[in-house]
Design an enzyme around this catalytic site. Sequence first.
Site, PDB file in Angstrom:
ATOM      1  N   CYS A  56     -37.739 -17.734   7.280  1.00  0.00           N
ATOM      2  CA  CYS A  56     -37.986 -18.821   6.331  1.00  0.00           C
ATOM      3  C   CYS A  56     -38.188 -18.292   4.908  1.00  0.00           C
ATOM      4  O   CYS A  56     -39.064 -17.467   4.666  1.00  0.00           O
ATOM      5  CB  CYS A  56     -39.230 -19.567   6.794  1.00  0.00           C
ATOM      6  SG  CYS A  56     -39.857 -20.752   5.593  1.00  0.00           S
ATOM      7  N   TRP A  89     -41.580 -24.129  15.768  1.00  0.00           N
ATOM      8  CA  TRP A  89     -41.634 -22.655  15.784  1.00  0.00           C
ATOM      9  C   TRP A  89     -42.464 -22.148  16.968  1.00  0.00           C
ATOM     10  O   TRP A  89     -43.651 -22.473  17.064  1.00  0.00           O
ATOM     11  CB  TRP A  89     -42.293 -22.140  14.511  1.00  0.00           C
ATOM     12  CG  TRP A  89     -41.534 -22.393  13.241  1.00  0.00           C
ATOM     13  CD1 TRP A  89     -41.842 -23.316  12.288  1.00  0.00           C
ATOM     14  CD2 TRP A  89     -40.389 -21.687  12.754  1.00  0.00           C
ATOM     15  NE1 TRP A  89     -40.949 -23.235  11.246  1.00  0.00           N
ATOM     16  CE2 TRP A  89     -40.043 -22.247  11.510  1.00  0.00           C
ATOM     17  CE3 TRP A  89     -39.597 -20.643  13.252  1.00  0.00           C
ATOM     18  CZ2 TRP A  89     -38.958 -21.802  10.749  1.00  0.00           C
ATOM     19  CZ3 TRP A  89     -38.516 -20.199  12.510  1.00  0.00           C
ATOM     20  CH2 TRP A  89     -38.212 -20.769  11.270  1.00  0.00           C
ATOM     21  N   ARG A 127     -44.612 -32.622   9.096  1.00  0.00           N
ATOM     22  CA  ARG A 127     -43.787 -31.609   9.749  1.00  0.00           C
ATOM     23  C   ARG A 127     -44.610 -30.360  10.001  1.00  0.00           C
ATOM     24  O   ARG A 127     -45.611 -30.115   9.334  1.00  0.00           O
ATOM     25  CB  ARG A 127     -42.573 -31.274   8.885  1.00  0.00           C
ATOM     26  CG  ARG A 127     -41.654 -32.464   8.655  1.00  0.00           C
ATOM     27  CD  ARG A 127     -40.256 -32.032   8.278  1.00  0.00           C
ATOM     28  NE  ARG A 127     -39.575 -31.386   9.396  1.00  0.00           N
ATOM     29  CZ  ARG A 127     -38.908 -32.051  10.350  1.00  0.00           C
ATOM     30  NH1 ARG A 127     -38.833 -33.349  10.323  1.00  0.00           N
ATOM     31  NH2 ARG A 127     -38.309 -31.401  11.333  1.00  0.00           N
ATOM     32  N   PHE A 128     -44.161 -29.560  10.950  1.00  0.00           N
ATOM     33  CA  PHE A 128     -44.912 -28.369  11.356  1.00  0.00           C
ATOM     34  C   PHE A 128     -44.273 -27.140  10.712  1.00  0.00           C
ATOM     35  O   PHE A 128     -43.529 -26.402  11.359  1.00  0.00           O
ATOM     36  CB  PHE A 128     -44.916 -28.257  12.871  1.00  0.00           C
ATOM     37  CG  PHE A 128     -45.374 -29.519  13.543  1.00  0.00           C
ATOM     38  CD1 PHE A 128     -46.694 -29.926  13.440  1.00  0.00           C
ATOM     39  CD2 PHE A 128     -44.479 -30.311  14.256  1.00  0.00           C
ATOM     40  CE1 PHE A 128     -47.129 -31.091  14.048  1.00  0.00           C
ATOM     41  CE2 PHE A 128     -44.898 -31.479  14.865  1.00  0.00           C
ATOM     42  CZ  PHE A 128     -46.228 -31.871  14.759  1.00  0.00           C
ATOM     43  N   SER A 146     -46.152 -22.885   0.062  1.00  0.00           N
ATOM     44  CA  SER A 146     -45.969 -21.478  -0.336  1.00  0.00           C
ATOM     45  C   SER A 146     -46.191 -21.251  -1.832  1.00  0.00           C
ATOM     46  O   SER A 146     -46.739 -20.223  -2.236  1.00  0.00           O
ATOM     47  CB  SER A 146     -44.570 -21.004   0.060  1.00  0.00           C
ATOM     48  OG  SER A 146     -43.578 -21.760  -0.608  1.00  0.00           O
ATOM     49  N   TYR A 195     -30.261 -26.057   0.825  1.00  0.00           N
ATOM     50  CA  TYR A 195     -30.560 -26.955   1.956  1.00  0.00           C
ATOM     51  C   TYR A 195     -29.917 -28.321   1.752  1.00  0.00           C
ATOM     52  O   TYR A 195     -29.424 -28.944   2.685  1.00  0.00           O
ATOM     53  CB  TYR A 195     -32.077 -27.119   2.124  1.00  0.00           C
ATOM     54  CG  TYR A 195     -32.739 -25.921   2.785  1.00  0.00           C
ATOM     55  CD1 TYR A 195     -32.900 -25.870   4.165  1.00  0.00           C
ATOM     56  CD2 TYR A 195     -33.192 -24.840   2.034  1.00  0.00           C
ATOM     57  CE1 TYR A 195     -33.496 -24.789   4.781  1.00  0.00           C
ATOM     58  CE2 TYR A 195     -33.790 -23.748   2.632  1.00  0.00           C
ATOM     59  CZ  TYR A 195     -33.944 -23.726   4.011  1.00  0.00           C
ATOM     60  OH  TYR A 195     -34.526 -22.651   4.617  1.00  0.00           O
TER      61      TYR A 195
HETATM   62  N1  LIG Z   1     -42.685 -26.701   0.743  1.00  0.00           N
HETATM   63  C1  LIG Z   1     -42.928 -25.878   1.854  1.00  0.00           C
HETATM   64  C2  LIG Z   1     -41.693 -25.820   2.730  1.00  0.00           C
HETATM   65  C3  LIG Z   1     -41.850 -25.000   3.974  1.00  0.00           C
HETATM   66  C4  LIG Z   1     -40.711 -25.269   4.968  1.00  0.00           C
HETATM   67  O1  LIG Z   1     -39.961 -26.255   4.846  1.00  0.00           O
HETATM   68  N2  LIG Z   1     -40.556 -24.400   5.993  1.00  0.00           N
HETATM   69  C5  LIG Z   1     -39.532 -24.607   7.003  1.00  0.00           C
HETATM   70  C6  LIG Z   1     -38.876 -23.317   7.451  1.00  0.00           C
HETATM   71  S1  LIG Z   1     -37.819 -22.576   6.292  1.00  0.00           S
HETATM   72  C7  LIG Z   1     -40.156 -25.154   8.281  1.00  0.00           C
HETATM   73  O2  LIG Z   1     -41.128 -24.602   8.788  1.00  0.00           O
HETATM   74  N3  LIG Z   1     -39.591 -26.245   8.799  1.00  0.00           N
HETATM   75  C8  LIG Z   1     -40.043 -26.835  10.018  1.00  0.00           C
HETATM   76  C9  LIG Z   1     -39.773 -28.315  10.033  1.00  0.00           C
HETATM   77  O3  LIG Z   1     -39.417 -28.860   8.987  1.00  0.00           O
HETATM   78  O4  LIG Z   1     -39.952 -28.893  11.096  1.00  0.00           O
HETATM   79  C10 LIG Z   1     -43.342 -24.511   1.342  1.00  0.00           C
HETATM   80  O5  LIG Z   1     -42.750 -24.037   0.369  1.00  0.00           O
HETATM   81  O6  LIG Z   1     -44.270 -23.912   1.896  1.00  0.00           O
END
Ligand SMILES: N[C@@H](CCC(=O)N[C@@H](CS)C(=O)NCC(=O)O)C(=O)O
Length: 322
Positions: A56, A89, A127-128, A146, A195
């Site tokens: 990620c 995950w 979302r997780f 992040s 994306y």
């Molecule tokens: N805005 C968040 C985005 C984090 C994100 O979208 N992570 C993705 C992986 S690249 C994720 O865990 N997605 C799981 C999901 O959407 O179910 C950040 O920058 O921390």
Amino acid sequence: MTSTKNATDMSDIGKLKTEPDGSFKRLASSFRNSIKNDGQFIPEKGRYHLYVSYACPWATRTLIARKLKGLEDFISVTVVSPHMGQHGWPFKNADPSWQDADDDIAHPNLQHIKDLYFLADQNYGGRFTVPVLWDNKLNTIVNNESSEIIRMLNTAFNHLLPADKAAIDIYPEAHRQEIDGINEWVYDTVNNGVYKAGFASTQSAYENAVYPLFKSLDRLEEMLKGKDYLVGNTLTEADIRLFVTTIRFDPVYVGHFKCNLRDIRHGYPNIHLWMRKLYWNNDAFKSSTKFDHIKEHYYWSQTVVNPSRVVPVGPVPDIEPL
Ligand SMILES: N[C@@H](CCC(=O)N[C@@H](CS)C(=O)NCC(=O)O)C(=O)O
């Protein structure tokens, strides 16, 4: 312990829905607390933990910042399997097919990142996602955004760090305006732009993302002419935030997300050189980049885009030498 709540639709990227016009909208993160001296979450060695995926890009920002600031002994890390499936995950115990992942030592019975979210809030409805910055003391999530986590790592522990690490500043006062300005369009058109192109389900949504993406890459190519860093001749969060997208570009986004007007290695010599210098000369970047996790995750998990789950063998090498 795995939550009994049925959260399949919330955790399966295969069930990802686009907007009525076919475009992809990223939801805002939900836990937005800070580690700071005068709050609930005070800076302490060993108290906090990061849950990440090497696949990620957003989580990788936090790994790079943690290493740059010398926070390895302060904040421990759990790496999940890149196979983000039906339940989101997985930790190692839920995915024996991928060896290079961790179990959650603090909660050995948990199987997925979603279980952590329900530990923090049993009514959680978002979302997780990774990264997750976890507090072992209060057993809850501090923050899962992040961009905010890397700013905390930049300053919150400085009084506990040796002087050389405390002095490292990836968001220096004098350059904040410039960094914020770059972050804004780089986030929209590049970090999230790939994306938007990849998850678009109509031709127009795809083209509305892919052209601005390459326009921004053209702009970055000009900005990086003869430069090692984007802002002020010093390493800042703007470099970290751009790096995590460009390092995934040739191995994944060109093919999987159809971002193929140009690739980085042939089409953008200045970006290519800047990226290779960061990767090969600074271990915070190299040690946080695992191409096997990256490729396996996107091509295996995002079955909307790649139903066969076949992972392409190229490009070779993943990154060219300096
Ligand atoms: N805005 C968040 C985005 C984090 C994100 O979208 N992570 C993705 C992986 S690249 C994720 O865990 N997605 C799981 C999901 O959407 O179910 C950040 O920058 O921390």
